[in-house]
Design an enzyme around this catalytic site. Structure first.
Site, PDB file in Angstrom:
ATOM      1  N   GLY A   1       0.800  -1.218   0.000  1.00  0.00           N
ATOM      2  CA  GLY A   1       0.000   0.000   0.000  1.00  0.00           C
ATOM      3  C   GLY A   1       0.832   1.266   0.000  1.00  0.00           C
ATOM      4  O   GLY A   1       0.474   2.255  -0.656  1.00  0.00           O
ATOM      5  N   THR A   2       1.938   1.273   0.714  1.00  0.00           N
ATOM      6  CA  THR A   2       2.774   2.473   0.789  1.00  0.00           C
ATOM      7  C   THR A   2       3.318   2.848  -0.587  1.00  0.00           C
ATOM      8  O   THR A   2       3.274   4.012  -0.996  1.00  0.00           O
ATOM      9  CB  THR A   2       3.932   2.272   1.785  1.00  0.00           C
ATOM     10  OG1 THR A   2       3.385   2.145   3.106  1.00  0.00           O
ATOM     11  CG2 THR A   2       4.883   3.457   1.771  1.00  0.00           C
TER      12      THR A   2
ATOM     13  N   GLN B   1      -7.309  -0.873   4.433  1.00  0.00           N
ATOM     14  CA  GLN B   1      -8.075  -1.531   5.488  1.00  0.00           C
ATOM     15  C   GLN B   1      -9.467  -1.965   5.027  1.00  0.00           C
ATOM     16  O   GLN B   1     -10.231  -2.505   5.826  1.00  0.00           O
ATOM     17  CB  GLN B   1      -8.212  -0.601   6.700  1.00  0.00           C
ATOM     18  CG  GLN B   1      -6.919  -0.295   7.425  1.00  0.00           C
ATOM     19  CD  GLN B   1      -6.369  -1.476   8.211  1.00  0.00           C
ATOM     20  OE1 GLN B   1      -7.075  -2.426   8.510  1.00  0.00           O
ATOM     21  NE2 GLN B   1      -5.092  -1.411   8.557  1.00  0.00           N
TER      22      GLN B   1
ATOM     23  N   SER C   1      -3.120  -3.525  -0.030  1.00  0.00           N
ATOM     24  CA  SER C   1      -2.023  -4.345   0.482  1.00  0.00           C
ATOM     25  C   SER C   1      -2.536  -5.726   0.858  1.00  0.00           C
ATOM     26  O   SER C   1      -3.521  -5.860   1.581  1.00  0.00           O
ATOM     27  CB  SER C   1      -1.398  -3.669   1.710  1.00  0.00           C
ATOM     28  OG  SER C   1      -0.174  -4.259   2.042  1.00  0.00           O
ATOM     29  N   ALA C   2      -1.855  -6.782   0.385  1.00  0.00           N
ATOM     30  CA  ALA C   2      -2.339  -8.158   0.550  1.00  0.00           C
ATOM     31  C   ALA C   2      -2.326  -8.638   1.996  1.00  0.00           C
ATOM     32  O   ALA C   2      -3.163  -9.452   2.388  1.00  0.00           O
ATOM     33  CB  ALA C   2      -1.511  -9.101  -0.314  1.00  0.00           C
ATOM     34  N   HIS C   3      -1.381  -8.161   2.782  1.00  0.00           N
ATOM     35  CA  HIS C   3      -1.244  -8.731   4.126  1.00  0.00           C
ATOM     36  C   HIS C   3      -2.336  -8.271   5.092  1.00  0.00           C
ATOM     37  O   HIS C   3      -2.392  -8.725   6.237  1.00  0.00           O
ATOM     38  CB  HIS C   3       0.149  -8.457   4.708  1.00  0.00           C
ATOM     39  CG  HIS C   3       0.400  -7.059   5.142  1.00  0.00           C
ATOM     40  ND1 HIS C   3       0.439  -6.687   6.468  1.00  0.00           N
ATOM     41  CD2 HIS C   3       0.660  -5.936   4.443  1.00  0.00           C
ATOM     42  CE1 HIS C   3       0.702  -5.394   6.558  1.00  0.00           C
ATOM     43  NE2 HIS C   3       0.836  -4.912   5.343  1.00  0.00           N
TER      44      HIS C   3
ATOM     45  N   THR D   1      11.422  -6.728 -11.686  1.00  0.00           N
ATOM     46  CA  THR D   1      10.898  -8.079 -11.857  1.00  0.00           C
ATOM     47  C   THR D   1       9.829  -8.363 -10.814  1.00  0.00           C
ATOM     48  O   THR D   1      10.044  -8.171  -9.612  1.00  0.00           O
ATOM     49  CB  THR D   1      12.040  -9.109 -11.738  1.00  0.00           C
ATOM     50  OG1 THR D   1      13.025  -8.824 -12.731  1.00  0.00           O
ATOM     51  CG2 THR D   1      11.509 -10.519 -11.922  1.00  0.00           C
TER      52      THR D   1
ATOM     53  N   CYS E   1       2.784   0.808  12.430  1.00  0.00           N
ATOM     54  CA  CYS E   1       3.791   1.640  11.759  1.00  0.00           C
ATOM     55  C   CYS E   1       4.374   2.685  12.700  1.00  0.00           C
ATOM     56  O   CYS E   1       5.395   3.285  12.416  1.00  0.00           O
ATOM     57  CB  CYS E   1       3.168   2.335  10.548  1.00  0.00           C
ATOM     58  SG  CYS E   1       2.323   1.210   9.432  1.00  0.00           S
TER      59      CYS E   1
END
Length: 381
Positions: free
Chosen positions: A70-71, A179, A199-201, A237, A330
């Site tokens: 996301g960042t 979120q 963001s996937a996590h 890559t 964070c």
């Protein structure tokens, strides 16, 4: 001692199915930019993942650009908007994620853009009338950047309303949806939104991968220069196994959304009720106790504990096996308090400890009972 993980707003436990898919993908070792069979096989995994993501968000595959998270997506969108799209003014809020706030500060210093902050109410929700006034009172090319779900207090932005205001006043609209994607169904084709960061996590996928939604023909250009990967918008890559993990996590999140949402929302309501019954004087920050106006995944609690005693609270919770956050993860390496809470709490409440507890499908009511018991014992000791 139990081990209770209540920090899913920081990062989620990966689903076993995601780990399995990633392990399979790691055996596909060709470079996806290579034209031989090994490379084409790797490339096909990425493009299939892109199509899957696009399908769930009702957008075209070319509007999805894979990033490291996301960042990076926020930085890509904001930087290119100023550098390449001619944005001279950004409207945001003082409780955005630092991926947006620090980036905006940098753009102000480097490009001399105007930055304006929309007013917030006592709960930290956006004042839509003030936003409209800000949009009306300037002819400069403007981007509005407001997050969909606040990562600390869980307030939900009326994303459709903001997007409509932006469209009316010819402003671009970017939203950090880190979120919310994977937790809410969003039709990005129907919503009046130009850009989003994911963001996937945050939805039981791997760390180190996410994507930017970039509306077709926006003119956005690369932040990272090198090869022509990701249609020239993001060089480097691609991390094939991470992208496959993101795909599987998003697929499972949306295929099980209603069931998981109902269960997790039940945990949140149960926890709020339990805290109110067992800990007199407890307060809930922002709008997180309003289940209709906040996300079902977290609560941010202000506890009736003295400032001296509060210094030991997180240490005590950790000793008891309870994982949670003081503000966002964070911020954990900083001695500064939460910038979100400092903008919405009174001076008196800022002296008390505030803790963010965030939930997932993997939590239980028994775990929440244990957490309340530990908090109660600490407060009464």
């Amino acid at each position: 001692m139990k081990n209770v993980y209540l920090d899913s707003a920081a990062t989620t436990q990966m689903r076993e199915e995601v780990v399995s898919k990633m392990a399979e993908a790691m055996l596909v070792y060709g470079n996806p930019s290579s034209t031989h069979t090994f490379g084409r096989t790797a490339k096909s995994l990425i493009e299939n993942a892109r199509k899957t993501v696009a399908k769930y968000l009702n957008v075209t595959a070319k509007e999805i650009v894979f990033t490291s998270g996301g960042t990076e997506a926020d930085n890509l969108i904001l930087n290119s908007a100023v550098r390449d799209l001619g944005v001279k003014r950004i409207i945001t809020s003082k409780i955005e994620h630092h991926a947006v706030l620090h980036c905006v500060d940098q753009l102000k210093d480097c490009f001399g853009i105007t930055v304006e902050y929309v007013n917030l109410d006592d709960c930290g929700s956006v004042d839509y009338s003030h936003l409209e006034n800000l949009l009306e009172n300037s002819s400069e090319k403007t981007m509005v950047s407001l997050m969909h779900v606040n990562n600390e207090v869980g307030n939900i932005l009326d994303i459709e309303k903001v997007g409509s205001l932006c469209k009316t006043h010819q402003a671009l609209f970017h939203s950090d949806t880190v979120q919310s994607i994977g937790h809410y169904s969003l039709d990005l084709n129907e919503l009046p939104i130009d850009f989003a960061a994911v963001s996937a996590h945050k939805f039981h996928g791997p760390k180190g991968v996410g994507f930017a939604y970039i509306k077709s023909n926006s003119g956005l250009k690369s932040l990272i220069f090198g090869g022509s990967q990701e249609r020239g918008v993001r060089a480097g890559t691609e991390s094939v196994h991470n992208i496959v993990g993101l795909e599987e996590a998003l697929k499972l999140a949306y295929d099980n959304l209603e069931e998981d949402k109902k269960y997790t929302a039940g945990l949140k309501s149960y926890f709020i009720d339990k805290l109110q019954k067992e800990i007199p004087g407890v307060k809930f920050n922002g709008g997180c106790s309003n289940v209709d106006a906040s996300t079902y995944t977290l609560v941010n609690v202000c506890l009736p504990i003295s400032q001296d005693k509060s210094m030991m609270l997180l240490f005590q919770l950790d000793l008891k096996g309870i994982a949670c956050s003081k503000g966002s993860a964070c911020q954990s390496g900083s001695d500064k308090g939460s910038h979100v809470l400092s903008n919405i709490l009174s001076e008196e409440d800022l002296k008390k400890p505030s803790i963010r507890f965030s939930f997932s499908k993997y939590n239980t009511k028994e775990e929440l009972d244990y957490v309340v018991e530990v908090l109660k014992d600490f407060i009464e000791a």
